[in-house]
Scaffold this motif. Sequence first.
Motif, mmCIF file in Angstrom:
data_model
loop_
_atom_site.group_PDB
_atom_site.id
_atom_site.type_symbol
_atom_site.label_atom_id
_atom_site.label_comp_id
_atom_site.label_asym_id
_atom_site.label_seq_id
_atom_site.Cartn_x
_atom_site.Cartn_y
_atom_site.Cartn_z
ATOM 1 N N ASN A 224 5.795 -36.213 -24.560
ATOM 2 C CA ASN A 224 6.866 -37.257 -23.867
ATOM 3 C C ASN A 224 6.709 -37.155 -22.720
ATOM 4 O O ASN A 224 8.190 -37.545 -21.514
ATOM 5 C CB ASN A 224 8.801 -35.885 -23.901
ATOM 6 C CG ASN A 224 8.187 -34.703 -22.415
ATOM 7 O OD1 ASN A 224 6.749 -34.423 -22.564
ATOM 8 N ND2 ASN A 224 8.879 -34.263 -21.934
ATOM 9 N N SER B 292 16.812 -35.185 -26.541
ATOM 10 C CA SER B 292 15.399 -34.814 -25.282
ATOM 11 C C SER B 292 15.482 -35.919 -24.465
ATOM 12 O O SER B 292 16.382 -36.763 -24.351
ATOM 13 C CB SER B 292 15.027 -35.343 -26.716
ATOM 14 O OG SER B 292 14.057 -33.842 -27.923
ATOM 15 N N SER C 4 13.260 -36.962 -15.128
ATOM 16 C CA SER C 4 12.822 -37.321 -17.105
ATOM 17 C C SER C 4 14.388 -38.487 -16.838
ATOM 18 O O SER C 4 14.348 -38.337 -15.712
ATOM 19 C CB SER C 4 13.799 -35.853 -17.251
ATOM 20 O OG SER C 4 14.012 -35.361 -16.535
ATOM 21 N N TYR D 128 8.380 -39.407 -32.191
ATOM 22 C CA TYR D 128 7.983 -38.824 -30.667
ATOM 23 C C TYR D 128 7.019 -37.526 -30.905
ATOM 24 O O TYR D 128 7.627 -36.468 -30.648
ATOM 25 C CB TYR D 128 8.449 -39.536 -29.504
ATOM 26 C CG TYR D 128 9.059 -41.383 -29.543
ATOM 27 C CD1 TYR D 128 7.646 -41.939 -29.566
ATOM 28 C CD2 TYR D 128 10.091 -41.417 -29.691
ATOM 29 C CE1 TYR D 128 7.598 -43.191 -29.997
ATOM 30 C CE2 TYR D 128 10.452 -42.851 -29.289
ATOM 31 C CZ TYR D 128 9.388 -43.839 -29.701
ATOM 32 O OH TYR D 128 10.324 -44.830 -29.684
ATOM 33 N N PHE E 240 12.015 -37.899 -21.619
ATOM 34 C CA PHE E 240 11.440 -38.327 -21.634
ATOM 35 C C PHE E 240 10.635 -37.934 -20.661
ATOM 36 O O PHE E 240 11.641 -38.171 -19.463
ATOM 37 C CB PHE E 240 11.657 -39.573 -21.730
ATOM 38 C CG PHE E 240 10.752 -40.067 -23.366
ATOM 39 C CD1 PHE E 240 9.767 -39.675 -24.221
ATOM 40 C CD2 PHE E 240 12.708 -40.811 -24.018
ATOM 41 C CE1 PHE E 240 10.105 -40.492 -25.401
ATOM 42 C CE2 PHE E 240 12.122 -41.037 -25.472
ATOM 43 C CZ PHE E 240 11.058 -40.036 -26.296
ATOM 44 N N PHE F 19 10.425 -35.625 -30.397
ATOM 45 C CA PHE F 19 10.975 -36.102 -29.009
ATOM 46 C C PHE F 19 12.217 -36.995 -29.428
ATOM 47 O O PHE F 19 11.787 -37.826 -28.501
ATOM 48 C CB PHE F 19 10.057 -36.168 -27.949
ATOM 49 C CG PHE F 19 9.091 -35.437 -27.461
ATOM 50 C CD1 PHE F 19 9.319 -34.110 -26.538
ATOM 51 C CD2 PHE F 19 7.239 -35.178 -28.604
ATOM 52 C CE1 PHE F 19 8.606 -33.211 -26.295
ATOM 53 C CE2 PHE F 19 7.137 -34.015 -27.858
ATOM 54 C CZ PHE F 19 7.247 -33.031 -26.989
ATOM 55 N N ASN F 20 12.170 -37.778 -30.404
ATOM 56 C CA ASN F 20 13.074 -38.444 -31.317
ATOM 57 C C ASN F 20 14.460 -38.305 -31.032
ATOM 58 O O ASN F 20 15.154 -38.580 -31.627
ATOM 59 C CB ASN F 20 12.679 -39.549 -31.563
ATOM 60 C CG ASN F 20 12.655 -38.619 -33.070
ATOM 61 O OD1 ASN F 20 12.840 -37.827 -33.199
ATOM 62 N ND2 ASN F 20 13.062 -39.422 -34.424
#
Length: 310
Positions: free
Chosen positions: A171, A9, A90, A167, A11, A4-5
Amino acid sequence: MELFNQSSSRFILLGLSTVPYLKIVFFLMFLLMYMITLSGNLLLITVVALNRRLQTPMYFFLSNLSMIDMCFSSTVVPKILSNTISKDKSISFVGCATQVYFHLTLGGSECLLLAVMAYDRYTAICNPLHYRAIMDWRLCIGLVTGCWIMSFIVSFILTFLTFQLPYCKSNLISHFFCEMPSLFRLSCQDISLNELAEYISVAIVVLGSFLLILLSYLCIFITVLKIRTNKERQKVFSTCGSHILVVSLYYGTIMFMHLHPRSASSAEQDRVVTILYTVVTPMVNPIIYSVRNKDIKEAIRKEVNNEAQL
């Protein structure tokens, strides 16, 4: 495992609550605290700027502290409010990195500025005859600029190291906003280097500043003991009381957050502590200084009376 980096992407942040009526309660509560923070600090800055009697190093530093508090709170609270009422909770990878960077920069700047303010009080009380010569405007501006530059550098290093991590656990950030400890929990890589960098940075910026404050007040205390009259002693303590209270509130939560072992902490505990120093402290700082400072109270009263006459 999915990573997830990547810059594309996103979070997912937690909201304050999943219960509908509690969402409204928390939203209104945080909105009220944010409005008090902005109005209180802006009022203090305005009063200092408009009153010639307050054009001194002490109030120059206080105005800078108020500016930092407004920006510090603004890096966090608007996103918390948005996540509380919005279905989309998000935040982009870049947005998260930006939030971490400015959160660290402003937090570090406040630590260093509080140390500068302690040095200013030390100079005024322990070297009153040389105060104006020592604390000239060139030095004052240089000290404030130095606080910002050092915070920019340290924050860049910490943010860069944090967002080099892969990650892959999830996330979902178990927090109201992006902060290093919460991000560390999502990484599937060893975070020993990141924790070491965090501890070193905290030792230099936070503990270093705190030791300078303690040293300054130790010298002030020794000087106060030499004062014979209680009236003069009370006057000295009144000028330092507000600063000591602000330092206790801010440094206590900062050091607890970043120096206690990660294994001994929980996500819920981190959220509560973070709210204290990013939302509550910026709100109460101008109140503390206004209530305990006669010059500020008189200046505010004068401005209110002038407005009333108009």
